[in-house]
Design a protein around this motif. Structure first.
Motif, short mmCIF file in Angstrom:
data_model
loop_
_atom_site.label_atom_id
_atom_site.label_comp_id
_atom_site.label_asym_id
_atom_site.label_seq_id
_atom_site.Cartn_x
_atom_site.Cartn_y
_atom_site.Cartn_z
N GLY A 127 25.02 29.79 40.00
CA GLY A 127 25.82 30.30 38.89
C GLY A 127 26.91 29.32 38.49
O GLY A 127 27.17 29.10 37.30
N LEU A 128 27.55 28.70 39.48
CA LEU A 128 28.55 27.67 39.21
C LEU A 128 27.91 26.47 38.51
O LEU A 128 28.51 25.88 37.60
CB LEU A 128 29.21 27.21 40.51
CG LEU A 128 30.25 28.15 41.12
CD1 LEU A 128 30.67 27.66 42.49
CD2 LEU A 128 31.46 28.26 40.20
N ALA A 131 27.26 27.43 34.80
CA ALA A 131 28.52 27.45 34.04
C ALA A 131 29.10 26.05 33.89
O ALA A 131 29.64 25.70 32.83
CB ALA A 131 29.52 28.37 34.72
N GLY A 132 29.00 25.24 34.95
CA GLY A 132 29.52 23.89 34.89
C GLY A 132 28.79 23.03 33.88
O GLY A 132 29.41 22.29 33.10
N THR A 162 40.32 30.96 34.93
CA THR A 162 39.18 30.03 35.01
C THR A 162 38.74 29.49 33.66
O THR A 162 37.92 28.57 33.62
CB THR A 162 37.98 30.74 35.65
OG1 THR A 162 37.57 31.82 34.78
CG2 THR A 162 38.34 31.31 37.02
N TRP A 165 34.54 29.77 31.07
CA TRP A 165 33.40 29.39 31.93
C TRP A 165 33.37 30.21 33.21
O TRP A 165 32.31 30.34 33.84
CB TRP A 165 33.48 27.89 32.24
CG TRP A 165 33.79 27.11 31.01
CD1 TRP A 165 34.90 26.34 30.78
CD2 TRP A 165 33.02 27.04 29.81
NE1 TRP A 165 34.87 25.80 29.52
CE2 TRP A 165 33.73 26.22 28.90
CE3 TRP A 165 31.81 27.59 29.42
CZ2 TRP A 165 33.26 25.93 27.62
CZ3 TRP A 165 31.34 27.32 28.13
CH2 TRP A 165 32.06 26.50 27.26
N GLY A 166 34.50 30.78 33.61
CA GLY A 166 34.49 31.68 34.75
C GLY A 166 33.69 32.93 34.46
O GLY A 166 32.99 33.46 35.34
N THR A 168 31.22 32.96 32.26
CA THR A 168 29.83 32.48 32.21
C THR A 168 29.25 32.41 33.62
O THR A 168 28.09 32.78 33.84
CB THR A 168 29.77 31.10 31.55
OG1 THR A 168 30.29 31.20 30.22
CG2 THR A 168 28.34 30.57 31.49
N TRP A 169 30.06 31.95 34.58
CA TRP A 169 29.62 31.93 35.97
C TRP A 169 29.30 33.35 36.44
O TRP A 169 28.29 33.57 37.12
CB TRP A 169 30.71 31.32 36.85
CG TRP A 169 30.50 31.58 38.32
CD1 TRP A 169 29.54 31.04 39.12
CD2 TRP A 169 31.25 32.48 39.15
NE1 TRP A 169 29.65 31.53 40.40
CE2 TRP A 169 30.69 32.41 40.45
CE3 TRP A 169 32.34 33.31 38.93
CZ2 TRP A 169 31.19 33.17 41.51
CZ3 TRP A 169 32.84 34.06 39.98
CH2 TRP A 169 32.27 33.98 41.26
N ALA A 172 25.92 34.34 34.92
CA ALA A 172 24.80 33.63 35.54
C ALA A 172 24.58 34.09 36.97
O ALA A 172 23.43 34.28 37.41
CB ALA A 172 25.07 32.12 35.51
N MET A 173 25.66 34.28 37.72
CA MET A 173 25.54 34.77 39.10
C MET A 173 24.89 36.14 39.13
O MET A 173 24.06 36.44 40.00
CB MET A 173 26.92 34.81 39.76
CG MET A 173 26.88 35.26 41.21
SD MET A 173 28.49 35.21 42.02
CE MET A 173 29.40 36.44 41.05
#
Length: 201
Positions: A127-128, A131-132, A162, A165-166, A168-169, A172-173
């Motif tokens: 997930g990171l 987002a990254g 964050t 994008w936090g 978004t993480w 995704a997670m």
């Protein structure tokens, strides 16, 4: 010719992602939107097939979620609307480059797993990664799945720490965790069927 066409699961990912974002705002769907695409990556037999699924999923997402961009291109460039739609379609395959890069990385990592069993920490770290890549890779428009949470004031507080994008993480997670739970449940069900089977005389 059929092998070059999009899989129905690519359409499903694009549809779910579109519905999760404004103006539809069915935000819980953002936790499931990527699952059909991830399943296609797991089923892929080659890098080319994984890239094809990623290209279609990201392109369809752009065309479905941001179809209004054709009107903006028409307004600002004076191109006829049909031609503006063609320009949008041509640019859609590269509009979400993080989907393409992540898809290839996920495909490569999944092939290293024994019996397709992902470790517990995969949703967190992958997930990171998603987002990254979304934050670092160049994009024409700074859209992201984290925007699905814009109506959720509690979750939006995370963005103050964050950035978007936090969120978004988090999205995704959630997708990766949902797929892992579903895969484990299916595996347990298969084991129970085998254990309960009786030899025929």
């Amino acid at each position: 010719m059929k092998r070059y066409l999009p899989h129905p699961l690519s359409f499903l990912t694009a549809l779910l992602a579109m519905l999760a974002l404004p103006p539809y705002d069915f935000w819980p769907l953002v936790y499931l939107a990527l699952v059909p695409w991830l399943i296609l990556l797991q089923r892929s037999r080659s890098w080319k097939e994984a890239l094809k699924h990623s290209l279609w999923a990201s392109s369809l997402f752009t065309l479905m979620a941001f179809h209004w961009l054709a009107g903006s291109i028409h307004d600002f460039s004076n191109l006829p609307l049909p031609l503006a739609a063609v320009v949008l379609a041509i640019g859609s395959p590269v509009s979400q480059p993080h989907w393409l890069v992540f898809g290839l990385i996920y495909f490569g990592l999944y092939r290293t797993l024994k019996d397709g069993k992902a470790p517990w920490h995969w949703p967190i770290f992958l997930g990171l990664l998603f987002a990254g890549l979304d934050g670092l890779l160049p994009k024409v428009f700074r859209d992201t799945l984290g925007h699905a949470f814009h109506t959720q004031t509690t979750l939006m507080q995370l963005a103050e720490v964050t950035g978007i994008w936090g969120l978004t993480w988090l999205a995704a997670m959630g997708n990766l965790a949902a797929l892992r739970v579903a895969s484990e449940a299916r595996a347990r069900g298969g084991c129970r069927k085998i254990a309960s089977a009786r030899p025929t005389s």
